[in-house]
Design a protein around this motif. Structure first.
Motif, short mmCIF file in Angstrom:
data_model
loop_
_atom_site.label_atom_id
_atom_site.label_comp_id
_atom_site.label_asym_id
_atom_site.label_seq_id
_atom_site.Cartn_x
_atom_site.Cartn_y
_atom_site.Cartn_z
N GLY A 216 30.38 18.15 22.69
CA GLY A 216 29.51 18.68 21.66
C GLY A 216 28.50 19.70 22.13
N ILE A 217 27.32 19.67 21.52
CA ILE A 217 26.28 20.67 21.75
C ILE A 217 25.69 20.59 23.16
CG2 ILE A 217 24.34 19.25 20.95
CD1 ILE A 217 24.88 22.94 20.08
N ALA A 218 25.87 19.45 23.84
CA ALA A 218 25.26 19.27 25.16
C ALA A 218 26.25 19.47 26.31
CB ALA A 218 24.63 17.88 25.26
N ARG A 219 27.38 20.10 26.04
CA ARG A 219 28.35 20.35 27.11
C ARG A 219 27.71 21.13 28.24
NH1 ARG A 219 34.00 22.59 24.85
NH2 ARG A 219 34.16 23.14 27.04
N ARG A 368 8.52 24.87 31.88
CA ARG A 368 9.72 24.17 31.43
C ARG A 368 10.23 24.74 30.11
NH1 ARG A 368 7.09 18.36 31.47
NH2 ARG A 368 9.03 17.69 30.52
N ALA A 369 11.52 24.89 30.02
CA ALA A 369 12.15 25.34 28.78
C ALA A 369 13.08 24.23 28.31
CB ALA A 369 12.92 26.64 29.01
N ILE A 370 12.65 23.48 27.31
CA ILE A 370 13.42 22.34 26.81
C ILE A 370 14.00 22.70 25.46
CG2 ILE A 370 13.32 19.91 26.14
CD1 ILE A 370 10.77 19.77 27.95
N ARG A 371 15.31 22.60 25.34
CA ARG A 371 15.97 22.94 24.09
C ARG A 371 16.12 21.70 23.22
NH1 ARG A 371 21.30 26.28 25.02
NH2 ARG A 371 21.15 26.27 22.74
N LEU A 372 15.82 21.86 21.94
CA LEU A 372 15.97 20.79 20.96
C LEU A 372 17.10 21.16 20.02
CD1 LEU A 372 14.84 18.16 19.68
CD2 LEU A 372 13.30 19.60 18.33
N GLU A 373 18.11 20.30 19.94
CA GLU A 373 19.30 20.61 19.15
C GLU A 373 19.69 19.43 18.26
OE1 GLU A 373 20.59 23.50 19.19
OE2 GLU A 373 20.22 24.43 21.15
N ARG A 374 20.38 19.76 17.19
CA ARG A 374 20.98 18.72 16.36
C ARG A 374 22.39 18.43 16.88
NH1 ARG A 374 21.23 18.66 9.71
NH2 ARG A 374 21.97 16.51 9.53
N ALA A 375 22.78 17.17 16.89
CA ALA A 375 24.12 16.79 17.34
C ALA A 375 25.17 17.58 16.58
CB ALA A 375 24.35 15.30 17.17
N GLN A 376 26.16 18.06 17.28
CA GLN A 376 27.16 18.96 16.71
C GLN A 376 28.35 18.23 16.12
OE1 GLN A 376 29.58 21.44 19.53
NE2 GLN A 376 28.45 23.11 18.59
N MET A 377 28.65 17.04 16.63
CA MET A 377 29.91 16.40 16.29
C MET A 377 29.87 15.62 14.97
SD MET A 377 31.05 15.15 20.08
CE MET A 377 32.66 14.61 19.53
N ARG A 378 28.66 15.27 14.51
CA ARG A 378 28.49 14.58 13.23
C ARG A 378 29.44 13.38 13.11
NH1 ARG A 378 25.81 17.77 9.37
NH2 ARG A 378 24.49 19.25 10.48
#
Length: 405
Positions: A216-219, A368-378
């Motif tokens: 998903g989004i965290a690959r 620090r650069a921290i990315r905030l994402e929504r899960a992609q796989m639902r």
């Protein structure tokens, strides 16, 4: 390529040490190639060599062995823009499969998942109330039996993976799963007996973290904080330096029972104000006059609602979640934070506020650069995720664990 240490002796013990070391290196290299092609394939042999650092002849030998084990297949690689046919690459063979099983308070779900991530089939049995461990195993076995003829004709099964909303130890036993009412239950062993195959069990949030990290989004993310929410609670999964953090007996990641308001709502764990009860869709569903909504429908409802009570409750929960995220980011220093389920809905509704929590408040955030994402796989998350538990032994030792073709 990993070097084989030289041995100075020439006796049987020295020769045995060389053979053992060579075998270990071969196993590691097979695992590396299989893991690469299932995550990114189809890949050309030259790409595999570049990604792994292995020379051409070694890659050829490893791919040949994986083809003979029927763990990979030859397939066209992605178009490169060059004139001519695409080169013949290597991809994971989706006829190698595992069962993904999920235990929920209101349903039992089973999916048949290929090694490359394809969902071949899925079945779900809705329940009026949370099942006992015995009832759960019976329902899961009946769903698998409905798939069995198709599995035996077309697939090679390695086993089953089970996701449970609770604390699951390294042996697959549930210490406690409040949404299900289970305590000290050897659920993996019980299900293995019912299905007649190996079963590996894990916490559903940890399973979700693995799936998002691999598909998903965290690959490619080495340090990941994953949080998922539903009416049944909030769960967390941590991947640090590329490895899922399990903690003592496999109980790490129970972030939903972080206290965010000591005078807050009572929690099933016996305390008050846990994140799992303070950030929960039930109050919003009540204000919207709905009993149940999936992620997509709740996205829409919150987007169009102008009810002041809905907006106030939404803002309250976002503030609580932002406080928790700030604390978690300070504690674990991830490079990426992924929110799934109901927490993904809150991110969509208030991205700016939650992004501020991981960007501005953490100690030392200037560097620090921290990315905030929504899960992609639902919805695919729990179809694919539990199968990762079943595939793990095969991915670690392809030659030793390959199912018969």
């Amino acid at each position: 390529m990993t070097r084989v240490p030289e041995t100075t002796g020439r006796g049987p013990a020295a020769r045995a040490a060389v053979r053992t070391t060579n075998e270990e290196v071969r196993q590691q290299n097979l695992a590396a190639v299989l893991g690469l092609v299932r995550a990114e394939g189809p890949l050309s042999r030259s790409h595999i060599g570049s990604a792994t650092g292995l020379n051409r002849s070694t890659v050829t030998a490893l791919v040949t062995e994986l083809l003979e084990l029927a763990l990979v297949r030859e397939a066209d690689t992605a178009p490169t823009g060059r004139v001519g046919r695409p080169s013949l690459g290597v991809a994971a063979d989706d006829t190698v499969a595992a069962l993904s099983i999920r235990a929920e308070p209101d349903a039992v779900s089973v999916a048949l998942v290929g090694l490359g991530g394809a969902v071949h089939s899925q079945l779900k049995h809705d329940l009026a109330s949370a099942p006992s461990p015995r009832r759960f195993a019976q329902v899961a076995a009946s769903l698998v039996d409905a798939m069995r003829a198709d599995i035996e004709r077309h697939y090679r099964l390695v086993g089953a993976g089970l996701a449970v909303p609770g604390l699951v130890d390294a042996t697959g036993s549930v210490l406690v799963a409040p949404p299900l009412g289970w305590r000290r239950e050897a659920v993996a062993s019980r299900l293995s007996s019912a299905l007649g195959m190996p079963v590996a069990a894990g916490n559903d949030a940890s399973v979700g973290a693995m799936a998002e990290a691999r598909f998903g989004i965290a690959r490619g993310t080495e340090n990941l904080l994953y949080l998922s929410g539903s009416a049944h609670g909030v769960g967390g999964g941590l991947i640090m330096d590329g490895t899922l953090v399990r903690g003592t007996s496999g109980f790490a990641g129970e972030l939903g029972h972080t206290v965010v308001d000591p005078r807050g709502r009572p929690c099933a764990c016996g305390r008050r104000g846990c994140l799992t009860v303070e950030v929960n869709p039930e109050p919003l569903l009540g204000l919207l006059g709905r009993r149940k909504l999936d992620e997509d429908d709740l996205d829409i409802e919150l987007g169009v609602s102008r009810d002041a009570r809905v907006r106030a409750e939404l803002e309250r929960q976002v503030e609580v979640l932002s406080l928790a995220l700030t604390n978690f980011v300070n504690a674990f220093a991830p490079e990426k934070v992924v929110l799934a389920g109901y927490l993904g809905v809150l991110l969509a509704a208030s991205r700016e506020r939650l992004s501020e929590a991981v960007r501005v408040h953490p100690v030392g955030s200037d560097g620090r650069a921290i990315r905030l994402e929504r899960a992609q796989m639902r919805s695919r998350l729990m179809q694919i995720g539990p199968a990762e538990l079943a595939f793990a032994p095969l991915l670690a030792d392809p030659a030793g664990r390959a199912p018969r073709a």
